[in-house]
Design a protein around this motif. Structure first.
Motif, short mmCIF file in Angstrom:
data_model
loop_
_atom_site.label_atom_id
_atom_site.label_comp_id
_atom_site.label_asym_id
_atom_site.label_seq_id
_atom_site.Cartn_x
_atom_site.Cartn_y
_atom_site.Cartn_z
N SER A 44 -14.46 -35.00 -83.76
CA SER A 44 -14.51 -36.46 -83.62
C SER A 44 -15.72 -37.03 -84.35
O SER A 44 -16.86 -36.88 -83.90
CB SER A 44 -14.57 -36.85 -82.14
OG SER A 44 -13.46 -36.34 -81.44
N SER A 55 -16.72 -30.25 -82.05
CA SER A 55 -15.87 -31.44 -81.99
C SER A 55 -15.50 -31.90 -83.39
O SER A 55 -16.33 -31.85 -84.30
CB SER A 55 -16.59 -32.58 -81.25
OG SER A 55 -15.83 -33.78 -81.32
N PRO A 89 -11.25 -35.05 -75.78
CA PRO A 89 -11.52 -35.93 -76.93
C PRO A 89 -10.84 -37.29 -76.81
O PRO A 89 -11.16 -38.20 -77.58
CB PRO A 89 -10.97 -35.13 -78.11
CG PRO A 89 -9.95 -34.21 -77.53
CD PRO A 89 -10.46 -33.86 -76.16
#
Length: 522
Positions: free
Chosen positions: A135, A133, A112
């Motif tokens: 993100s 994820s 990441p």
């Protein structure tokens, strides 16, 4: 032995043996097998929800996907869907990969911390269809590119796992089936992707278990991101041999003593920078490391000062510095000195060649080629057009080396070589000359452009806290340890030196920092 077979055997014979632990969470072997059924159930369902447009409409193979259509996995996978995890949690990443190992699935770990452009690029180029994820920037960027896969946060994915109906149990699968998607470093350059088949990884584990001692019941600490190949390989080799692996998002030098003591750690796998921090922790509390027997390091050059420091503080602990490449596998190791002279493992063939591909003679430097059963077939076409392995099985990642007295002396990557005034200089060898220099925490040699010489060697140092670099002392050290053509012509200080996630100094970025004026001329 197939990795999944080993996991299933231990789960049956020693169900309560710890498999993976980290961040206050743990899975026994029995729990890992049960968890894997839920993990694959969720993965399989999400891929099925977004079946490729070609399968729904009869679209011709090879046609460009419609905007928003589910990604097609890279053809090198044989049509197996690719699932990726890109989170800070080392435990979550480790158990994700381990859980999918016994099913028809290809898994990947994406760092990441990579630049957003690189993360998006590998997803689109390889046909990853499912990503776990946290993100937000990745989700937004993929939406802008009309990526048709599924992205879930870690909490969302784990909630689905809890509610999922378990899939059938995992089982050993064919050796020629791909199961891991890996990447070359993506910190500063565009990552290249490559696959590992189950057979290739079994061969890799066979070499590791013969020389690096991931043995049944051994408790290993492997701190660092699982997206880093050294950590990922440590996780898989431990599970494939019936050991226990403790992971950590990051290395905590003040907590490590307690963890090593409380978990009964006997083996550590870490990059050299962590070995140094481990040594410092052992100085503060040597009794906590009473059960530690072996430290295995790789991924970067091991300064002799780090080996000597560990031997002084923990004289009973052995240290092995291995050399390998994620694409090729384990190649050899060093058990003394600075780790640059490697004893090649039995069954691994090496050849040092010139730019035309001919073997060099007389201990001259050249490009290292390796033939190993664990080597990947090549880079995915969507991510690189360079050759990894030829039809004859010989492969190269462009490391530079020379053969000396039956050993392999490593000189770094092709970018670690400079030509100055007609002399070929190994910047790696210049680095080594300044290892352990007083007042210097780290040093890296770089090649700077020069109108007359083509390039000139410069040394960039990171001073220790409170220390002031002495140019004259550094020049005297260079005169003592280096041939004149290898000696740096310019000297700079930079605090701190740029590093990768694994702690390796980024030579190219250090050179850029010199050229843009960020470093101080000594």
């Amino acid at each position: 032995m197939p990795i999944t077979s080993a996991i299933l055997r231990v789960a049956q014979q020693h169900p309560e043996r710890l498999a993976i632990a980290g961040e206050g969470r743990a899975l026994t072997y029995a729990a890992l097998v049960e968890q894997s059924r839920r993990t694959f159930a969720v993965v399989d369902e999400l891929h099925a929800l977004h079946a490729p447009l070609a399968a729904r409409t009869g679209e011709a193979p090879g046609a460009a996907p419609e905007p928003g259509a589910a990604p097609r996995p890279a053809p090198e996978t044989g049509g197996i869907p690719i699932s990726a995890i890109s989170v800070d949690s080392a435990f979550a990443a480790a158990r994700f990969v381990a859980s999918l190992a016994g099913f028809r699935a290809v898994s990947a770990t994406i760092d990441p911390r990579w630049p957003l452009e690189h993360r998006v690029g590998v997803v689109l180029a390889t046909g990853i269809g499912l990503i776990v994820s946290d993100s937000a920037d990745l989700a937004a960027a993929l939406a802008e590119r009309d990526w048709g896969g599924t992205i879930l946060t870690l909490d969302e994915f784990e909630d689905r796992e809890r509610r999922a109906h378990p899939a059938p149990p995992p089982a050993a699968r064919p050796g020629d089936e791909a199961f891991l998607l890996l990447f070359s470093s993506g910190t500063t350059s565009r990552p290249k992707a490559f696959l590992k088949t189950r057979h290739q990884y079994r061969e890799n584990v066979a070499v590791s278990s013969a020389h690096l001692e991931p043995l049944p019941g051994v408790v290993t600490l492997a701190p660092g991101p699982v997206s880093y190949s050294l950590t990922l390989y440590a996780v898989i080799e431990c599970l494939a041999t019936g050991g226990s692996v403790h992971v950590a998002d990051a290395f905590d030098p003040f907590a490590v003593a307690g963890r090593v003591r409380d978990a009964g750690v006997t083996r550590v796998v870490a990059v050299p920078a962590v070995v140094q921090a481990l040594t410092d922790a052992a100085r503060r509390d040597p009794e906590a490391f009473a059960r530690l027997e072996l430290v295995v390091t790789g991924g970067a050059n091991l300064p002799a000062a780090i080996r000597d420091g560990l031997a002084h503080v923990l004289p009973r602990v052995r240290l092995i510095s291995y050399y390998g490449a994620a694409e090729i596998g384990f190649i050899g190791d060093s058990r003394g000195g600075d780790g640059t002279t490697i004893s090649v493992y039995p069954g691994i063939e090496v050849s040092v060649r010139d730019a035309a591909g001919a073997p060099v003679r007389g201990g001259a430097a050249g490009t290292l080629w390796v033939r190993a059963a664990a080597c990947s077939d090549g880079y995915l076409a969507g991510t690189a057009d360079e050759l990894l392995r030829g039809e004859d099985g010989w492969a190269t990642v462009h490391d530079q080396a020379r053969l000396v007295d039956g050993g392999l002396e490593m000189l770094g990557r092709a970018g670690d070589m400079a030509v100055t005034g007609g002399h070929k200089v190994s910047l790696h060898e210049v680095d080594r000359a300044f290892a352990g220099a007083p007042g210097i925490a780290a040093a890296v040699a770089v090649a700077l452009p020069h109108d007359a010489l083509g390039s000139v060697v410069a040394l960039v140092v990171e001073p220790e806290a409170g220390a002031a670099p002495d140019r004259e002392a550094l020049a005297a050290l260079a005169a003592e340890r280096l041939a004149p053509q290898f000696a740096p012509r310019r000297w700079y200080a930079l605090q701190p030196l740029p590093r990768t996630v694994g702690g390796k100094v980024r030579r190219a970025e250090a050179a850029e920092r010199v050229l843009d004026g960020s470093a101080v001329r000594l």
